[in-house]
Motif scaffolding. Sequence first.
Motif, mmCIF file in Angstrom:
data_model
loop_
_atom_site.group_PDB
_atom_site.id
_atom_site.type_symbol
_atom_site.label_atom_id
_atom_site.label_comp_id
_atom_site.label_asym_id
_atom_site.label_seq_id
_atom_site.Cartn_x
_atom_site.Cartn_y
_atom_site.Cartn_z
ATOM 1 N N GLU A 118 0.648 -1.184 0.043
ATOM 2 C CA GLU A 118 -0.141 -0.086 0.051
ATOM 3 C C GLU A 118 0.935 1.282 0.027
ATOM 4 O OE1 GLU A 118 -2.546 -0.178 3.428
ATOM 5 O OE2 GLU A 118 -3.358 -2.246 2.717
ATOM 6 N N LEU A 119 1.860 1.231 0.894
ATOM 7 C CA LEU A 119 2.920 2.403 0.948
ATOM 8 C C LEU A 119 4.002 2.309 -0.064
ATOM 9 C CD1 LEU A 119 3.488 1.815 4.861
ATOM 10 C CD2 LEU A 119 2.120 3.916 3.551
ATOM 11 N N GLY A 120 4.024 1.395 -1.085
ATOM 12 C CA GLY A 120 5.134 1.401 -2.093
ATOM 13 C C GLY A 120 6.433 1.397 -1.444
ATOM 14 N N LEU A 121 6.371 0.469 -0.338
ATOM 15 C CA LEU A 121 7.824 0.335 0.497
ATOM 16 C C LEU A 121 8.571 -1.079 -0.333
ATOM 17 C CD1 LEU A 121 9.265 1.745 2.877
ATOM 18 C CD2 LEU A 121 8.044 0.238 4.336
ATOM 19 N N ASP A 122 9.809 -0.774 -0.349
ATOM 20 C CA ASP A 122 10.449 -1.873 -1.009
ATOM 21 C C ASP A 122 10.947 -2.710 0.214
ATOM 22 O OD1 ASP A 122 11.557 -3.595 -2.743
ATOM 23 O OD2 ASP A 122 13.158 -2.121 -3.281
ATOM 24 N N VAL A 123 10.862 -4.067 0.124
ATOM 25 C CA VAL A 123 11.105 -4.759 1.420
ATOM 26 C C VAL A 123 11.714 -6.021 1.144
ATOM 27 C CG1 VAL A 123 10.326 -5.748 3.632
ATOM 28 C CG2 VAL A 123 9.195 -3.948 2.838
ATOM 29 N N LEU A 124 12.754 -6.392 1.769
ATOM 30 C CA LEU A 124 13.581 -7.577 1.546
ATOM 31 C C LEU A 124 13.102 -8.857 2.856
ATOM 32 C CD1 LEU A 124 15.314 -9.700 -0.117
ATOM 33 C CD2 LEU A 124 17.410 -8.770 1.653
ATOM 34 N N TYR A 125 12.367 -9.763 2.570
ATOM 35 C CA TYR A 125 11.884 -10.510 3.770
ATOM 36 C C TYR A 125 13.023 -11.844 3.779
ATOM 37 C CZ TYR A 125 7.717 -7.806 3.056
ATOM 38 O OH TYR A 125 6.739 -6.782 2.872
ATOM 39 N N VAL A 126 13.466 -11.942 4.958
ATOM 40 C CA VAL A 126 14.491 -12.884 5.380
ATOM 41 C C VAL A 126 13.848 -13.864 6.282
ATOM 42 C CG1 VAL A 126 16.895 -13.272 6.056
ATOM 43 C CG2 VAL A 126 16.015 -11.170 4.793
ATOM 44 N N PHE A 127 13.743 -15.207 5.978
ATOM 45 C CA PHE A 127 13.361 -16.183 6.906
ATOM 46 C C PHE A 127 14.698 -17.005 7.555
ATOM 47 C CE2 PHE A 127 11.801 -20.319 7.859
ATOM 48 C CZ PHE A 127 10.614 -20.029 8.740
ATOM 49 N N LEU A 128 14.863 -16.757 9.003
ATOM 50 C CA LEU A 128 15.821 -17.397 9.485
ATOM 51 C C LEU A 128 15.254 -18.880 10.070
ATOM 52 C CD1 LEU A 128 18.644 -17.024 10.914
ATOM 53 C CD2 LEU A 128 17.516 -16.186 13.024
ATOM 54 N N ALA A 129 15.736 -19.835 9.380
ATOM 55 C CA ALA A 129 15.417 -21.172 9.757
ATOM 56 C C ALA A 129 16.194 -22.008 10.663
ATOM 57 C CB ALA A 129 15.141 -22.194 8.424
ATOM 58 N N PRO A 130 15.722 -23.252 11.390
ATOM 59 C CA PRO A 130 16.820 -23.918 12.090
ATOM 60 C C PRO A 130 17.389 -24.831 11.232
ATOM 61 C CG PRO A 130 14.493 -24.770 12.408
ATOM 62 C CD PRO A 130 14.548 -23.403 11.649
ATOM 63 N N PRO A 131 18.299 -25.509 11.833
ATOM 64 C CA PRO A 131 19.151 -26.714 10.786
ATOM 65 C C PRO A 131 18.134 -27.856 10.638
ATOM 66 C CG PRO A 131 20.582 -26.206 12.549
ATOM 67 C CD PRO A 131 19.348 -25.220 12.846
ATOM 68 N N SER A 132 17.352 -28.044 11.634
ATOM 69 C CA SER A 132 16.067 -29.172 11.610
ATOM 70 C C SER A 132 15.303 -28.925 12.561
ATOM 71 C CB SER A 132 16.991 -30.531 11.832
ATOM 72 O OG SER A 132 17.485 -30.535 13.287
ATOM 73 N N PHE A 133 14.113 -29.467 12.513
ATOM 74 C CA PHE A 133 13.027 -29.322 13.661
ATOM 75 C C PHE A 133 13.513 -29.939 15.025
ATOM 76 C CE2 PHE A 133 9.176 -30.465 15.956
ATOM 77 C CZ PHE A 133 8.502 -29.226 15.892
#
Length: 196
Positions: A118-133
């Motif tokens: 809505e705001l025209g904001l540029d975003v980089l979405y980073v997901f931090l994952a564990p090595p395993s569950f």
Amino acid sequence: MTTTPRRLIVLTGPTAVGKGTVEAKLREHHPEIWVSVSATTRAPRPGEINGVNYWFLTEQEFQAKEAAGEFLETAVVHGMAHYGTLLQPVLDHLASNTPTILEIDLQGARRVKQRASELGLDVLYVFLAPPSFEELKRRLIGRGTETPEQQARRLETAKIELAAESEFDVTITNTTVDQAAQELWTLIAREYQINA
């Protein structure tokens, strides 16, 4: 020299993956990074400082700011306290070319995605994952900060959060805090055109 504001970095991942620990390690080596401070209606805990840990607002102040569109995202947590990311400080830091991070949960990241468009904001979405569950489970239990019932609830939540990984632009696996912080810095340096 470009005047285009840089991308906002949104860091999320499942509960107990180590978002706060990785972010703290990153800031230890790169204090020039600005991490957004959330606003909340909950009471300060002992030692918490207004403007450092959170912006502590009354229910009325929070609702007035929300009605005025002053938040990038908001949420009600545990059916009680309101939390939110104030928009103007984020915009100000991006405009000054300061590396800007939001460390937020999955629901918050989804709300940012909606509002950013809505705001025209540029975003980089980073997901931090564990090595395993299994490793995530080991870390959560190892913290010793929750009851077995709370741990079980968090692990169920983590399964849902892990399933959302594909919604993000980049995944960093938190094998070690140092490695994950370095990978995050490499992304930020590239986005902000800083020599890593």
